[in-house]
Design a protein around this motif. Structure first.
Motif, mmCIF file in Angstrom:
data_model
loop_
_atom_site.group_PDB
_atom_site.id
_atom_site.type_symbol
_atom_site.label_atom_id
_atom_site.label_comp_id
_atom_site.label_asym_id
_atom_site.label_seq_id
_atom_site.Cartn_x
_atom_site.Cartn_y
_atom_site.Cartn_z
ATOM 1 N N VAL A 32 -1.232 8.096 0.168
ATOM 2 C CA VAL A 32 -1.565 9.296 -0.589
ATOM 3 C C VAL A 32 -0.911 10.503 0.069
ATOM 4 O O VAL A 32 -0.886 10.632 1.294
ATOM 5 C CB VAL A 32 -3.090 9.498 -0.653
ATOM 6 N N SER A 73 -3.477 6.769 -9.163
ATOM 7 C CA SER A 73 -2.082 6.365 -8.959
ATOM 8 C C SER A 73 -1.951 5.018 -8.251
ATOM 9 O O SER A 73 -0.877 4.401 -8.306
ATOM 10 C CB SER A 73 -1.337 7.448 -8.175
ATOM 11 N N SER A 74 -3.013 4.518 -7.602
ATOM 12 C CA SER A 74 -2.926 3.204 -6.964
ATOM 13 C C SER A 74 -2.798 2.079 -7.984
ATOM 14 O O SER A 74 -2.416 0.959 -7.633
ATOM 15 C CB SER A 74 -4.146 2.967 -6.066
ATOM 16 N N SER A 75 -3.098 2.373 -9.252
ATOM 17 C CA SER A 75 -3.017 1.338 -10.292
ATOM 18 C C SER A 75 -1.587 0.893 -10.564
ATOM 19 O O SER A 75 -1.371 -0.136 -11.214
ATOM 20 C CB SER A 75 -3.666 1.836 -11.588
ATOM 21 N N TYR A 132 0.857 -1.181 0.000
ATOM 22 C CA TYR A 132 0.000 0.000 0.000
ATOM 23 C C TYR A 132 0.893 1.231 0.000
ATOM 24 O O TYR A 132 1.748 1.403 0.880
ATOM 25 C CB TYR A 132 -0.904 0.019 1.228
ATOM 26 N N TYR A 133 0.715 2.089 -0.980
ATOM 27 C CA TYR A 133 1.494 3.325 -1.078
ATOM 28 C C TYR A 133 0.602 4.485 -0.659
ATOM 29 O O TYR A 133 -0.457 4.704 -1.241
ATOM 30 C CB TYR A 133 2.015 3.510 -2.506
ATOM 31 N N ARG A 137 0.770 9.477 -4.936
ATOM 32 C CA ARG A 137 1.293 8.416 -4.074
ATOM 33 C C ARG A 137 2.785 8.310 -4.306
ATOM 34 O O ARG A 137 3.270 8.552 -5.412
ATOM 35 C CB ARG A 137 0.609 7.078 -4.381
ATOM 36 N N ASP A 185 -2.282 11.507 -9.213
ATOM 37 C CA ASP A 185 -3.680 11.373 -9.625
ATOM 38 C C ASP A 185 -3.969 12.526 -10.585
ATOM 39 O O ASP A 185 -3.925 13.700 -10.182
ATOM 40 C CB ASP A 185 -4.626 11.490 -8.424
ATOM 41 N N ARG A 242 -9.060 -5.564 -9.271
ATOM 42 C CA ARG A 242 -8.457 -4.360 -8.684
ATOM 43 C C ARG A 242 -8.776 -3.125 -9.522
ATOM 44 O O ARG A 242 -9.136 -2.061 -9.000
ATOM 45 C CB ARG A 242 -6.942 -4.546 -8.550
ATOM 46 N N ILE A 268 -10.973 0.358 -8.780
ATOM 47 C CA ILE A 268 -10.438 1.713 -8.961
ATOM 48 C C ILE A 268 -11.379 2.545 -9.834
ATOM 49 O O ILE A 268 -11.710 3.691 -9.498
ATOM 50 C CB ILE A 268 -9.024 1.666 -9.581
ATOM 51 N N SER A 303 0.681 0.030 -8.235
ATOM 52 C CA SER A 303 1.281 -0.656 -7.086
ATOM 53 C C SER A 303 2.044 -1.920 -7.473
ATOM 54 O O SER A 303 3.166 -2.157 -6.995
ATOM 55 C CB SER A 303 0.199 -0.997 -6.055
#
Length: 280
Positions: A6, A35-37, A3-4, A16, A54, A173, A177, A39
């Motif tokens: 924010v 931006s979580s895409s 987990y990165y 992130r 983002d 996932r 998102i 990881s």
């Protein structure tokens, strides 16, 4: 998967970070994602300081203003790159338009570019992404926000997410998102405005960064031709065609993508720091 967290990137932008002691790499995601895409890819690329923004109207970043154009967005993102001394930029799909504009406006600012499944500018009537986006704009105008928007973007063929359907965990996932996306950009067709911003071959040819073009072999023919055209216009560019991958090749084949990206980022030695200690 890591987990990165924010962070506040300034100017209404969220980001992130994957902190490390290595050089900074700026990452720009595809439409509907955030931006979580990144990881899974970041986990495969230790040793680099990753910064994923983002894009405006995505994730936790504020929406686009009604007068924003691609140049204005690129300058906002470039300020984040400068803050983190990031001389490497990775873009996917819509993110490639922003990455190219950043490099057009500051041809010497970046050492490398990675352009994953580069998106042709709006106006290409046969391009499946822009056809789908115009459908979403019409649907939003008729019925506003609703689960049907995610379904139309991801489930109706041809979809830019088709290639992820063979990888259930990744598909799930990304489905989650996109479910967080506000789709407020559809109210004034903001991406049409940004995607119609001119990026001439002459200006693209002035980019000094070494470019890596990553395209899925299963992408739409027009998209592959656009990638080939860009590879000819960019003065320093090599191309990687991923077998079995579609329009989000970097996310569909992260192992292969990570190896190629790592090699490409290392192909240019780090730039010396500027005398004032700022970005080189």
């Amino acid at each position: 998967m890591t987990y990165y967290p924010v962070v506040n990137a300034g100017d209404g932008l969220a980001a992130r970070e994957g902190p490390a002691d290595g050089e900074s790499v700026l990452w720009l995601h595809a439409y509907g994602l955030d931006s979580s895409s990144w990881s899974e890819l970041w986990d495969l690329l230790p040793g680099w300081h990753h910064v994923g923004v983002d894009l405006p109207g995505h994730g936790l970043s504020l929406p686009l203003s009604h007068d924003s154009d691609l140049s204005m967005v690129a300058r906002r993102i470039a300020a984040v790159a400068e803050k983190h001394r990031a001389r490497h930029v990775v873009g996917l799909s819509f993110g490639t338009l922003v990455a190219l504009q950043m490099a057009i406006e500051a041809p010497e600012a970046y050492d490398t570019l990675v352009l994953g499944s580069p998106l042709v500018g709006e106006g290409a009537n046969d391009d499946p992404f822009w056809k789908r986006y115009r459908e979403l704009v019409n649907m939003f105008g008729m019925a506003g926000h609703g689960e049907f928007l995610r379904g139309r973007l991801m489930l109706v063929e041809p979809s830019p997410f088709d290639g992820l359907s063979a990888h259930k965990e990744r598909w799930d996932r990304v489905w989650e998102i996109v479910g967080r996306h506000s789709f407020l950009d559809l109210a004034d067709a903001a991406l049409v405005r940004l995607g119609g911003f001119p990026q001439s071959d002459v200006r693209i040819h002035g980019i000094r960064a070494a470019a890596l073009m990553v395209a899925g072999k299963s992408e739409h023919l027009g998209s592959r031709r656009h990638a080939e055209r860009l590879s000819r216009v960019l003065p320093d560019c090599r191309t990687l065609h991923m077998l079995g991958a579609g329009a989000h090749a970097l996310l569909e084949r992260p192992d292969q993508a990570a190896a190629a990206i790592d090699s490409h980022l290392r192909s240019r030695p780090p730039a010396p720091p500027s005398p004032a200690g700022g970005a080189a």
